[in-house]
Scaffold this motif. Sequence first.
Motif, mmCIF file in Angstrom:
data_model
loop_
_atom_site.group_PDB
_atom_site.id
_atom_site.type_symbol
_atom_site.label_atom_id
_atom_site.label_comp_id
_atom_site.label_asym_id
_atom_site.label_seq_id
_atom_site.Cartn_x
_atom_site.Cartn_y
_atom_site.Cartn_z
ATOM 1 N N ASP A 144 58.540 36.725 43.212
ATOM 2 C CA ASP A 144 58.734 37.236 42.040
ATOM 3 C C ASP A 144 57.327 37.967 41.488
ATOM 4 N N GLU A 145 57.282 38.980 40.880
ATOM 5 C CA GLU A 145 56.281 39.673 40.294
ATOM 6 C C GLU A 145 55.631 38.864 39.031
ATOM 7 N N LYS A 146 56.203 38.255 38.395
ATOM 8 C CA LYS A 146 55.984 37.492 37.275
ATOM 9 C C LYS A 146 54.710 36.553 37.488
ATOM 10 N N PRO A 147 53.618 36.596 36.990
ATOM 11 C CA PRO A 147 52.413 35.583 37.309
ATOM 12 C C PRO A 147 52.695 34.043 37.150
ATOM 13 N N VAL A 148 52.321 33.273 38.112
ATOM 14 C CA VAL A 148 52.738 31.783 37.865
ATOM 15 C C VAL A 148 51.101 31.505 37.062
ATOM 16 N N THR A 149 51.452 30.680 36.260
ATOM 17 C CA THR A 149 50.184 30.397 35.311
ATOM 18 C C THR A 149 50.196 28.911 35.052
ATOM 19 N N GLY A 150 48.967 28.405 34.707
ATOM 20 C CA GLY A 150 48.871 27.011 34.288
ATOM 21 C C GLY A 150 47.349 26.939 33.870
ATOM 22 N N SER A 175 48.576 25.143 43.590
ATOM 23 C CA SER A 175 48.606 26.614 44.352
ATOM 24 C C SER A 175 49.782 27.191 44.431
ATOM 25 N N GLU A 176 50.005 28.287 44.175
ATOM 26 C CA GLU A 176 51.273 28.949 44.189
ATOM 27 C C GLU A 176 51.051 30.245 45.155
ATOM 28 N N LYS A 177 50.199 30.256 46.028
ATOM 29 C CA LYS A 177 50.423 31.479 46.760
ATOM 30 C C LYS A 177 50.790 30.911 48.417
ATOM 31 N N ALA A 208 46.177 32.433 36.566
ATOM 32 C CA ALA A 208 47.357 33.271 36.753
ATOM 33 C C ALA A 208 47.258 33.964 38.210
ATOM 34 N N SER A 209 48.493 34.023 38.789
ATOM 35 C CA SER A 209 48.366 34.575 40.141
ATOM 36 C C SER A 209 49.996 35.346 40.466
ATOM 37 N N SER A 210 49.626 36.581 40.952
ATOM 38 C CA SER A 210 50.764 37.473 41.119
ATOM 39 C C SER A 210 51.025 37.916 42.441
ATOM 40 N N VAL A 211 51.840 38.322 42.791
ATOM 41 C CA VAL A 211 52.133 39.263 44.189
ATOM 42 C C VAL A 211 51.731 40.608 43.803
ATOM 43 N N GLY A 212 51.998 40.840 42.572
ATOM 44 C CA GLY A 212 51.615 42.554 42.172
ATOM 45 C C GLY A 212 52.530 43.474 42.914
ATOM 46 N N LYS A 213 52.059 44.472 43.409
ATOM 47 C CA LYS A 213 52.760 45.376 44.219
ATOM 48 C C LYS A 213 52.907 45.400 45.779
ATOM 49 N N ARG A 214 52.341 44.262 46.099
ATOM 50 C CA ARG A 214 52.364 43.921 47.441
ATOM 51 C C ARG A 214 53.795 43.409 47.854
ATOM 52 N N SER A 215 54.169 43.500 49.252
ATOM 53 C CA SER A 215 55.586 42.782 49.541
ATOM 54 C C SER A 215 55.602 41.252 49.997
ATOM 55 N N SER A 216 54.216 40.918 50.178
ATOM 56 C CA SER A 216 53.929 39.545 50.291
ATOM 57 C C SER A 216 52.534 38.885 49.709
ATOM 58 N N MET A 217 52.607 37.508 49.311
ATOM 59 C CA MET A 217 51.524 37.089 48.714
ATOM 60 C C MET A 217 50.501 36.346 49.684
ATOM 61 N N GLU A 218 49.103 36.783 49.707
ATOM 62 C CA GLU A 218 48.165 36.110 50.481
ATOM 63 C C GLU A 218 47.133 35.604 49.801
ATOM 64 N N ASP A 219 47.383 35.638 48.671
ATOM 65 C CA ASP A 219 46.281 35.054 47.683
ATOM 66 C C ASP A 219 46.561 33.631 47.492
ATOM 67 N N PHE A 220 45.570 32.412 47.575
ATOM 68 C CA PHE A 220 45.556 31.131 47.037
ATOM 69 C C PHE A 220 44.478 30.849 46.116
#
Length: 300
Positions: free
Chosen positions: A35-41, A7-9, A55-67
């Motif tokens: 970083d906006e660049k997606p974490v992938t695996g 997990s990277e979120k 693939a997981s990216s913070v996108g345009k948000r200021s924080s990451m809440e996806d896991f």
Amino acid sequence: MMKESRSEKSSSSNSNNNMEILSSVFGSSTRSRVDEKPVTGGGLSENGKFSYGYASSVGKRSSMEDFYETRIDGVDGEIIGLFGVFDGHGGARAAEYVKQNLFSNLVKHPKFKSDTKLAIADAYNNTDSDFLDSDKNQNRDAGSTASTAVLVGDRLLVANVGDSRVVMCKNGKAVAVSRDHKPDNEDERQRIEDAGGFVVWAGTWRVGGVLAVSRAFGDKLLKQYVVADPAIQEEKVDSSLEFLIIASDGLWDVVTNEEAVSMVRPIHDPEQAAKRLTQEAYQRGSADNITCVVVRFMPC
């Protein structure tokens, strides 16, 4: 046995007073921007029957809440695939807790093999109860969606609460395997009102004027109405089933089911497929975190 985990979120009333209290606990997260660049695996099952990528990216948000979770486990000598996307709100802690505990609770269930649907329903509800117990001392409320896919032999069991969605490609066509739990769905609204709650328009339809999903983990102040009972659907894994997409609403807000399937179908590598979806959602202006898991089934 191979096991992989990555997990990277990351009761209310109708009174205006209570609505203000509820609103105050659902503020934005204060975690720092990543970083906006997606974490992938990705990976491949030991038996060669399926591969997966994320693939997981913070996108345009200021924080990451996806896991997310991509896990291959062994139960009674059989290889099991466990895949999930968990989209937090009111902070990341509910989504992170579900990522860390849901699948472990599921595979330990005594009826995991004999009655998998019951095991999934119990795992969702027990994980929710455990999180609420652990969260009693927190001042701000927090919750999370969950969409999961469990592979047991030639069985695919999809479960969800909230609006993270699961879509499969079957015979070349997009088929939604989950249904978004939204407060304005007629049956969901009725269930909430029967429990003494209410649904109002506040930019979008919201439970108690606060929450835009009608089922979720956590959300203790709304728990009487916002349940963690999952919708569960079973499919057979056969030659007609090509791949599965599990994603947070950061994707589905801007990409249709059919578009997502069309993008993924020509890409054999599921990691690259998940990355393609994440980048497309970002380019289309998704305002949310974006997380995608793609599971591709090998020809039978």
